[in-house]
Motif scaffolding. Structure first.
Motif, short mmCIF file in Angstrom:
data_model
loop_
_atom_site.label_atom_id
_atom_site.label_comp_id
_atom_site.label_asym_id
_atom_site.label_seq_id
_atom_site.Cartn_x
_atom_site.Cartn_y
_atom_site.Cartn_z
N ASP A 198 0.87 -1.17 0.00
CA ASP A 198 0.00 0.00 0.00
C ASP A 198 0.91 1.23 0.00
O ASP A 198 1.46 1.60 1.02
CB ASP A 198 -0.91 -0.01 1.22
CG ASP A 198 -1.90 1.15 1.21
OD1 ASP A 198 -2.71 1.21 2.13
OD2 ASP A 198 -1.85 1.99 0.29
N ALA A 199 1.07 1.83 -1.20
CA ALA A 199 2.05 2.90 -1.34
C ALA A 199 1.75 4.06 -0.40
O ALA A 199 2.66 4.72 0.10
CB ALA A 199 2.06 3.40 -2.79
N GLY A 200 0.46 4.32 -0.14
CA GLY A 200 0.13 5.42 0.73
C GLY A 200 0.20 5.08 2.20
O GLY A 200 0.18 5.96 3.04
N GLY A 201 0.28 3.80 2.52
CA GLY A 201 0.31 3.40 3.92
C GLY A 201 -1.07 3.39 4.54
O GLY A 201 -1.98 4.09 4.11
N PHE A 202 -1.23 2.59 5.57
CA PHE A 202 -2.51 2.55 6.28
C PHE A 202 -2.68 3.81 7.12
O PHE A 202 -1.71 4.34 7.68
CB PHE A 202 -2.57 1.32 7.20
CG PHE A 202 -3.78 1.33 8.10
CD1 PHE A 202 -5.01 0.92 7.61
CD2 PHE A 202 -3.69 1.79 9.40
CE1 PHE A 202 -6.14 0.96 8.42
CE2 PHE A 202 -4.81 1.82 10.22
CZ PHE A 202 -6.04 1.40 9.73
N ALA A 203 -3.94 4.28 7.22
CA ALA A 203 -4.24 5.42 8.08
C ALA A 203 -5.61 5.23 8.69
O ALA A 203 -6.55 4.78 8.03
CB ALA A 203 -4.19 6.73 7.29
N GLY A 204 -5.73 5.53 9.94
CA GLY A 204 -7.02 5.42 10.62
C GLY A 204 -7.12 6.41 11.76
O GLY A 204 -6.11 6.73 12.41
N THR A 205 -8.31 6.92 11.98
CA THR A 205 -8.53 7.81 13.12
C THR A 205 -9.86 7.45 13.77
O THR A 205 -10.82 7.08 13.10
CB THR A 205 -8.54 9.29 12.70
OG1 THR A 205 -8.64 10.11 13.87
CG2 THR A 205 -9.68 9.62 11.78
N VAL A 206 -9.90 7.52 15.07
CA VAL A 206 -11.12 7.25 15.83
C VAL A 206 -11.32 8.37 16.84
O VAL A 206 -10.38 8.77 17.52
CB VAL A 206 -11.02 5.89 16.57
CG1 VAL A 206 -12.27 5.67 17.44
CG2 VAL A 206 -10.87 4.74 15.59
N GLN A 207 -12.55 8.87 16.89
CA GLN A 207 -12.92 9.88 17.87
C GLN A 207 -14.06 9.32 18.72
O GLN A 207 -15.01 8.73 18.18
CB GLN A 207 -13.37 11.18 17.20
CG GLN A 207 -12.24 11.89 16.45
CD GLN A 207 -12.76 13.06 15.65
OE1 GLN A 207 -13.32 12.88 14.58
NE2 GLN A 207 -12.57 14.25 16.18
N ARG A 208 -13.99 9.51 20.03
CA ARG A 208 -15.02 8.98 20.92
C ARG A 208 -15.52 10.07 21.86
O ARG A 208 -14.73 10.83 22.41
CB ARG A 208 -14.46 7.82 21.74
CG ARG A 208 -15.50 7.21 22.71
CD ARG A 208 -14.98 5.97 23.37
NE ARG A 208 -13.88 6.25 24.29
CZ ARG A 208 -13.19 5.30 24.94
NH1 ARG A 208 -13.47 4.02 24.72
NH2 ARG A 208 -12.22 5.64 25.77
N HIS A 209 -16.83 10.12 22.01
CA HIS A 209 -17.45 11.07 22.93
C HIS A 209 -18.40 10.29 23.84
O HIS A 209 -19.14 9.42 23.39
CB HIS A 209 -18.24 12.14 22.16
CG HIS A 209 -18.46 13.38 22.95
ND1 HIS A 209 -19.30 13.43 24.04
CD2 HIS A 209 -17.96 14.64 22.81
CE1 HIS A 209 -19.32 14.66 24.54
NE2 HIS A 209 -18.51 15.41 23.81
N ARG A 210 -18.35 10.59 25.12
CA ARG A 210 -19.23 9.92 26.07
C ARG A 210 -20.61 10.59 26.08
O ARG A 210 -20.72 11.82 26.02
CB ARG A 210 -18.61 9.97 27.48
CG ARG A 210 -17.29 9.24 27.54
CD ARG A 210 -16.69 9.25 28.95
NE ARG A 210 -15.34 8.69 28.91
CZ ARG A 210 -15.07 7.40 28.95
NH1 ARG A 210 -16.07 6.52 29.03
NH2 ARG A 210 -13.83 6.97 28.91
#
Length: 348
Positions: A61-73
């Motif tokens: 994967d030339a661009g590389g893996f990317a992930g983001t997670v946001q959590r609100h209670r």
């Protein structure tokens, strides 16, 4: 961990929630060690915010893996936004045991596509607009096949069962996109996400109660009724008890009936319209756990594994295993140890 630029990942009109934030990737994968680091990081993020998975990132994967997670209670609930590039994950017995098993999730797909495997023969492709539910105590496989954005409301299981006890009676949770009321539920959740930063704790808790009532109104018409529900509920209880007590060599129809406070006849009767008896349920569950351990070279000898999961005779175990899988336990172990040796030679 490096930041994921999410501006281009969010569809028009989508407002991500605020609160806690996790980020992984955003750049070339680099060497194998770097890929392993990202894989481990993403596993940690998923375990902290959803449930635990064994993760596999794309090999190239030339661009590389990317992930983001946001959590609100939101009172006792969590509203979780996730944006990521393709990956695959497996939630099997090997990663179960965390707090996520006590959760039920309401998942809304906003962008992209995800393939969900609930068994070898049951899979679904979830695309933008799909709405469904997952149970953290059940095994599942996932494959994100294109850049993916989803929003999930995660409920404590006991809270959902308190509002709708019939939730505890079903083996599989429904897909909801076409249900009356689902659009209202989704719109409410999205509006709530936009308002979360300004809500005090009391208002957030009240809003969570509204979500639960909307969810009950959407889902309950899909749940089984009367006698069918009672039979499915007892089967589900029996399966849960079996999974939790596989190491008990005395586990069988009699002990299960006693534990569930039903007669042996009643227990056998509720399995009459399925493709397995109570004894077969126990045997297959034990064999499945044995097969998992046999594929792990460090899990002990074949005899140790058989005894660990409730078999009292190694010969009987070997015959039962071969009937179920068409191969002997030693063949599974040989394949696993052969792969380890091959990897070791490559490393040299």
């Amino acid at each position: 961990m490096t930041a994921l630029s999410s501006d281009e990942s969010m569809p028009a009109g989508y407002e991500p929630s605020t609160g806690e934030r996790w980020q992984v990737g955003g750049g070339p994968q680099g060497n194998a060690d770097r890929q392993a680091d990202r894989q481990a990081e993403w596993e940690d993020v998923l375990a902290a915010t959803h449930v635990a998975f064994d993760v596999r990132l794309p090999d190239s994967d030339a661009g590389g893996f990317a992930g983001t997670v946001q959590r609100h209670r939101l009172g006792a609930l969590h509203l979780v936004d996730c944006v990521c590039t393709p990956f695959a994950g497996q939630r099997s017995t090997s990663v179960m045991g965390g707090t996520g098993e006590d959760s039920i999730g309401l998942q809304m797909v906003i962008r992209g596509a995800e393939r969900v495997f609930r068994s070898r023969t049951q899979q679904h492709v979830l695309e933008a607009g799909a709405v469904g539910m997952w149970d953290g105590s059940r095994a599942v496989g996932v494959e994100v096949v294109e850049p993916f954005t989803k929003r999930t409301l995660i409920f404590p299981k006991e809270m959902v069962h308190a509002v709708s006890p019939r939730f505890a009676d079903v083996e599989s949770l429904p897909w909801l996109a076409e249900r009356p009321g689902t659009r209202l539920l989704v719109r409410y959740v999205n509006a709530l996400a936009a308002e979360l930063p300004g809500l005090d704790e009391r208002t957030a808790t009240a809003a969570a109660d509204v979500v639960l009532e909307l969810l009950r109104a959407v889902v309950e018409p899909e749940l089984p009724q009367a006698r069918t529900a009672r039979r499915e509920a007892l089967r589900a209880r029996a399966r849960r008890y079996v999974r939790a007590n596989l190491t008990d060599q005395a586990l069988g129809p009699e002990s299960i009936a006693r534990a569930l406070s039903v007669s042996l006849r009643t227990l056998h009767a509720v399995f009459e319209d399925t493709d397995e008896s109570v004894a077969a349920l126990v045997r297959r569950a034990r064999l499945a756990r044995c097969r998992e351990d046999l594929a792990e070279p460090t899990a002990g000898s074949i005899t140790e594994i058989a005894f660990r999961w409730g078999f009292s005779d190694a010969t009987h175990f070997s015959h039962a295993f071969k009937r179920e899988y068409g191969m002997a336990p030693r063949d599974v172990r040989r394949a696993a140890t052969g792969g380890v040796r091959a990897t070791a030679r490559i490393g040299k």
